[in-house]
Design a protein around this motif. Structure first.
Motif, PDB file in Angstrom:
ATOM      1  N   ALA A  13      -4.583   7.760  -3.889  1.00  0.00           N
ATOM      2  CA  ALA A  13      -4.084   6.709  -4.787  1.00  0.00           C
ATOM      3  C   ALA A  13      -5.228   6.058  -5.549  1.00  0.00           C
ATOM      4  N   LEU A  14      -6.325   5.779  -4.853  1.00  0.00           N
ATOM      5  CA  LEU A  14      -7.484   5.139  -5.490  1.00  0.00           C
ATOM      6  C   LEU A  14      -8.029   6.000  -6.623  1.00  0.00           C
ATOM      7  N   ALA A  15      -8.117   7.294  -6.375  1.00  0.00           N
ATOM      8  CA  ALA A  15      -8.653   8.208  -7.387  1.00  0.00           C
ATOM      9  C   ALA A  15      -7.769   8.267  -8.634  1.00  0.00           C
ATOM     10  N   LYS A  16      -6.473   8.000  -8.466  1.00  0.00           N
ATOM     11  CA  LYS A  16      -5.523   8.078  -9.580  1.00  0.00           C
ATOM     12  C   LYS A  16      -5.198   6.705 -10.180  1.00  0.00           C
ATOM     13  N   GLY A  17      -5.843   5.655  -9.662  1.00  0.00           N
ATOM     14  CA  GLY A  17      -5.542   4.317 -10.155  1.00  0.00           C
ATOM     15  C   GLY A  17      -4.178   3.825  -9.742  1.00  0.00           C
ATOM     16  N   ARG A  18      -3.723   4.270  -8.576  1.00  0.00           N
ATOM     17  CA  ARG A  18      -2.403   3.888  -8.080  1.00  0.00           C
ATOM     18  C   ARG A  18      -2.531   3.178  -6.739  1.00  0.00           C
ATOM     19  N   ALA A  19      -1.375   2.851  -6.136  1.00  0.00           N
ATOM     20  CA  ALA A  19      -1.392   2.174  -4.843  1.00  0.00           C
ATOM     21  C   ALA A  19      -0.231   2.654  -3.992  1.00  0.00           C
ATOM     22  N   VAL A  20      -0.390   2.469  -2.688  1.00  0.00           N
ATOM     23  CA  VAL A  20       0.660   2.781  -1.719  1.00  0.00           C
ATOM     24  C   VAL A  20       1.158   1.465  -1.133  1.00  0.00           C
ATOM     25  N   ALA A  21       2.464   1.294  -1.056  1.00  0.00           N
ATOM     26  CA  ALA A  21       3.040   0.097  -0.454  1.00  0.00           C
ATOM     27  C   ALA A  21       2.915   0.166   1.063  1.00  0.00           C
ATOM     28  N   ALA A  22       2.537  -0.966   1.659  1.00  0.00           N
ATOM     29  CA  ALA A  22       2.522  -1.118   3.115  1.00  0.00           C
ATOM     30  C   ALA A  22       3.520  -2.222   3.442  1.00  0.00           C
ATOM     31  N   VAL A  23       4.656  -1.838   4.005  1.00  0.00           N
ATOM     32  CA  VAL A  23       5.773  -2.764   4.190  1.00  0.00           C
ATOM     33  C   VAL A  23       5.946  -3.091   5.670  1.00  0.00           C
ATOM     34  N   ASN A  24       5.997  -4.380   5.970  1.00  0.00           N
ATOM     35  CA  ASN A  24       6.162  -4.804   7.367  1.00  0.00           C
ATOM     36  C   ASN A  24       7.597  -4.592   7.835  1.00  0.00           C
ATOM     37  N   ILE A  25       7.746  -3.756   8.844  1.00  0.00           N
ATOM     38  CA  ILE A  25       9.070  -3.464   9.390  1.00  0.00           C
ATOM     39  C   ILE A  25       9.363  -4.389  10.572  1.00  0.00           C
ATOM     40  N   ILE A  26      10.660  -4.556  10.861  1.00  0.00           N
ATOM     41  CA  ILE A  26      11.090  -5.472  11.913  1.00  0.00           C
ATOM     42  C   ILE A  26      11.844  -4.731  13.015  1.00  0.00           C
ATOM     43  N   ASP A  27      12.667  -3.761  12.626  1.00  0.00           N
ATOM     44  CA  ASP A  27      13.455  -2.999  13.591  1.00  0.00           C
ATOM     45  C   ASP A  27      13.768  -1.630  12.997  1.00  0.00           C
ATOM     46  N   PHE A  28      14.655  -0.873  13.630  1.00  0.00           N
ATOM     47  CA  PHE A  28      14.969   0.470  13.144  1.00  0.00           C
ATOM     48  C   PHE A  28      15.598   0.434  11.755  1.00  0.00           C
ATOM     49  N   ASN A  29      16.487  -0.535  11.516  1.00  0.00           N
ATOM     50  CA  ASN A  29      17.183  -0.585  10.230  1.00  0.00           C
ATOM     51  C   ASN A  29      16.231  -0.888   9.086  1.00  0.00           C
ATOM     52  N   SER A  30      15.293  -1.802   9.299  1.00  0.00           N
ATOM     53  CA  SER A  30      14.322  -2.105   8.248  1.00  0.00           C
ATOM     54  C   SER A  30      13.377  -0.930   8.026  1.00  0.00           C
ATOM     55  N   THR A  31      13.053  -0.210   9.099  1.00  0.00           N
ATOM     56  CA  THR A  31      12.218   0.994   8.976  1.00  0.00           C
ATOM     57  C   THR A  31      12.944   2.048   8.147  1.00  0.00           C
ATOM     58  N   ARG A  32      14.230   2.210   8.434  1.00  0.00           N
ATOM     59  CA  ARG A  32      15.050   3.181   7.690  1.00  0.00           C
ATOM     60  C   ARG A  32      15.093   2.831   6.207  1.00  0.00           C
ATOM     61  N   ALA A  33      15.189   1.549   5.887  1.00  0.00           N
ATOM     62  CA  ALA A  33      15.224   1.133   4.482  1.00  0.00           C
ATOM     63  C   ALA A  33      13.929   1.494   3.769  1.00  0.00           C
ATOM     64  N   VAL A  34      12.791   1.273   4.427  1.00  0.00           N
ATOM     65  CA  VAL A  34      11.486   1.560   3.823  1.00  0.00           C
ATOM     66  C   VAL A  34      11.318   3.059   3.583  1.00  0.00           C
ATOM     67  N   ILE A  35      11.595   3.859   4.589  1.00  0.00           N
ATOM     68  CA  ILE A  35      11.370   5.305   4.477  1.00  0.00           C
ATOM     69  C   ILE A  35      12.395   5.942   3.548  1.00  0.00           C
ATOM     70  N   ASP A  36      13.639   5.450   3.562  1.00  0.00           N
ATOM     71  CA  ASP A  36      14.649   5.970   2.630  1.00  0.00           C
ATOM     72  C   ASP A  36      14.244   5.697   1.183  1.00  0.00           C
ATOM     73  N   CYS A  37      13.737   4.493   0.914  1.00  0.00           N
ATOM     74  CA  CYS A  37      13.321   4.145  -0.444  1.00  0.00           C
ATOM     75  C   CYS A  37      12.178   5.045  -0.897  1.00  0.00           C
ATOM     76  N   ALA A  38      11.185   5.252  -0.035  1.00  0.00           N
ATOM     77  CA  ALA A  38      10.045   6.110  -0.390  1.00  0.00           C
ATOM     78  C   ALA A  38      10.496   7.545  -0.632  1.00  0.00           C
ATOM     79  N   ARG A  39      11.424   8.018   0.184  1.00  0.00           N
ATOM     80  CA  ARG A  39      11.916   9.400   0.007  1.00  0.00           C
ATOM     81  C   ARG A  39      12.671   9.539  -1.311  1.00  0.00           C
ATOM     82  N   GLU A  40      13.512   8.566  -1.640  1.00  0.00           N
ATOM     83  CA  GLU A  40      14.266   8.617  -2.897  1.00  0.00           C
ATOM     84  C   GLU A  40      13.337   8.665  -4.106  1.00  0.00           C
ATOM     85  N   LEU A  41      12.230   7.926  -4.043  1.00  0.00           N
ATOM     86  CA  LEU A  41      11.300   7.842  -5.174  1.00  0.00           C
ATOM     87  C   LEU A  41      10.235   8.936  -5.150  1.00  0.00           C
TER      88      LEU A  41
END
Length: 287
Positions: A13-41
């Motif tokens: 990401a640094l080499a391309k001038g981009r960034a990776v999101a680091a999202v604080n998860i709370i439980d399985f459902n919040s983890t699923r939301a983060v990984i589902d969003c990344a997979r969709e995009l």
């Protein structure tokens, strides 16, 4: 895919001038939301966990959520321990298969922070796990860490260089540059020039703490100057509560809790989407 290391994601990401999101998860459902969003995009993501959350669920349980969901994703997913001051918890997470940890010695005198950080760096390097370290005082509230208004302290440039020399393969570096944890009470005063100098002099990916509430232009400016990891915590926790509560307030169906869990998942996933998209496009001058 199996869990991946954080450092290759951030270096790319640094080499391309981009960034990776680091999202604080709370439980399985919040983890699923983060990984589902990344997979969709089609973007990598860092699932990030507070020490308080680790102590609530256990390092093995948290790792099992992320590993299970990552297996069904074709995008890179890392598992990172956020803001930890306790070496025993860091070791417990490493033993449970986490791919990255943060030692936060920012409240310590500089010499002690450096000594403890380098000692932890040595054993994380041996374990093949990425390390994040912090220097300076990032304002606001993050779990049990509180830095009151007026007590914020920008990172010292020369001390940053000393950290980088001692830990040249640090996964990501978190110098205080004027951002704050939690919701901003006023306009954040980001020290862009200091960020620029630290990133160029150290060559390390920089972590941007206090992402909730920054504008798109502020994100772009920080990413362009070397912030390859952008933390999102407060907004995700807010959406975790409001996504469930908003449906419950208007439609109480105690016999069917899955209705509320699905609403919670959708709220968190949809809220994250514009941020992950923005970070993947990068800052000014991105490739």
């Amino acid at each position: 895919m199996p869990l991946t290391q954080m450092s290759p994601m951030l270096r790319s990401a640094l080499a391309k001038g981009r960034a990776v999101a680091a999202v604080n998860i709370i439980d399985f459902n919040s983890t699923r939301a983060v990984i589902d969003c990344a997979r969709e995009l089609g973007v990598p993501v860092i699932t990030q966990v507070s020490t308080k959350t680790v102590k609530h669920w256990g390092a093995k349980s948290v790792a099992s959520w992320v590993k299970t969901l990552a297996q069904d994703s074709d995008q890179d997913v890392a598992l990172h321990l956020d803001h930890c001051t306790d070496e025993a918890t860091i070791r417990t997470c490493i033993d449970a298969g986490w791919t990255a940890v943060m030692f936060d010695g920012s409240k310590l005198p500089f010499a002690e922070n450096l000594a403890r950080s380098t000692a932890i760096y040595d054993f994380t390097q041996a374990a093949g796990v990425d390390l994040e370290c912090e220097i300076g005082a990032i304002g606001g509230v993050e779990d049990d860490k509180v830095v009151k208004d007026g007590e914020e302290m920008l990172a010292n440039f020369d001390e940053c260089l000393e950290f980088a020399r001692a830990m040249p393969r640090m996964g990501v570096f978190a110098p205080a540059i004027g951002t704050a944890h939690g919701f901003y009470k006023g306009e954040p005063k980001i020290a862009y020039d200091l960020l620029d100098r630290i990133a160029k002099a150290t060559g390390l990916p920089i972590a941007l703490h206090g992402g909730t509430g920054l504008t798109d232009d502020q994100f772009r400016n920080c990413i362009w100057r070397g912030c390859a990891k952008v933390n999102l915590s407060t907004m995700h926790k807010r959406d975790f509560i409001e996504g469930f509560g908003a449906v419950y307030a208007r439609d109480r169906r105690p016999g069917e809790p899955l209705v509320y869990l699905e609403a919670q998942h959708k709220t968190m996933r949809d809220s994250l989407r514009p941020f992950l998209s923005l970070f993947s496009l990068g800052g000014k001058g991105a490739a």
